[in-house]
Design an enzyme around this catalytic site. Sequence first.
Site: not given
Ligand code: NJP
Length: 230
Positions: A131, A144
Site C-alpha cells: 500500500s 491496517y
Molecule cells: O480489494 P478487494 P483490493 N485468503 O476487496 C481476497 C491493497 N490495497 O483488490 O478471499 C485469500 O476488491 C478476496 O477474496 P475472498 C489491499 O491491502 C488496496 O483493493 O474470496 N484471499 C479478494 O479476491 C490488498 O492487499 C487499496 O474474500 C483473500 C481480494 O483478496 C490488495 O490491494 C489501497 C483473503 C481482495 O479484493 C488487493 O485489494 C491500497 C484470504 N484470507 C492497497 N482475504 C484500495 N483498494 O484502495 C481476502 O493502498 N482475500
Amino acid sequence: QGRVVAVTGASKGIGLALVRALAAQGAAVLGGARDVSGLQETGVTFQALDVSDPASVAAFASACREAGVDALVNNAGVGTFKPVQDITPEDYRRVMDTNVLGTILTTGALVAHFQARYGAGQGSQVVNVTSDVSGRTFAGGALYTASKFAQRAVTHALAYEGQAYGLRVTEIRPGMVDTYFGDTQQGEAHKAAWLRPEDVADAVVYALTAPAHVRIDEVLLHPTVQEVAY
Ligand code: NJP
C-alpha cells in the site's frame, strides 16, 4: 508468454484485473481466493485459498509447484479502519493474519521451489501488493497500516534473503483504488477518479515483464486527485 504466475486474492478487485491482464499476455495463471465459485477466466486456474490457513496454503503451493510457477503475487488483503481504542483482538487477528502471516506463509511455501529453479538456471519473482501507507499512517489507520508496514518489512527481508537464489522482489504501493476493499463496492460514485484495478495490474505486469537483469524494487502510484504524500 511462457510465464507461470500465482496470484492471491484473485477473485475480485486488483487480483482479478491482474489475472485477466496476465492471461491476455499469454501467461499461465493460478489464482487463489477463499471464494472462487463461479469464476471462469480463459488461461486462469482458480483454486480455493485462505492465505491465513497453513493447510490451504500448502495445497495452493503444491499446485503452484506442479504448474512450475516462476512468479508469486501476494495481493490478498483486508482492511479495518478504527481508532486505536476500538480495535479488537478479532480485528487484529483478521488483518494481521491475512496481510502479514498470509504473505509469509504463501511465500515461505514456495522458497524451496524458487531455490531449485535457480539451481536449474532460472530466477523467480515475488511481487507484494502492499500500500502507499506501508510507510506512513493516519487517524483510524493503526491496524491496517501496522499490517502494511509489516508486510513491507517482510518484502525487504525477502529481497535480502532471495538475492542468494536470484529472486527479484517487488513492492507495489497503490493509493486509493476502486475495488471492494474494506467491505465497499466497486463503482461507488466517490471513487470515480480513483485508480482502476487495471492501473495497479499494469504496475505488477511492468515488474513481471522487466528484463531479467532489471529488478523493480518498488512502484508507488496514486490517483491524481489524491493528495501528494510519501
Ligand atoms: O480489494 P478487494 P483490493 N485468503 O476487496 C481476497 C491493497 N490495497 O483488490 O478471499 C485469500 O476488491 C478476496 O477474496 P475472498 C489491499 O491491502 C488496496 O483493493 O474470496 N484471499 C479478494 O479476491 C490488498 O492487499 C487499496 O474474500 C483473500 C481480494 O483478496 C490488495 O490491494 C489501497 C483473503 C481482495 O479484493 C488487493 O485489494 C491500497 C484470504 N484470507 C492497497 N482475504 C484500495 N483498494 O484502495 C481476502 O493502498 N482475500
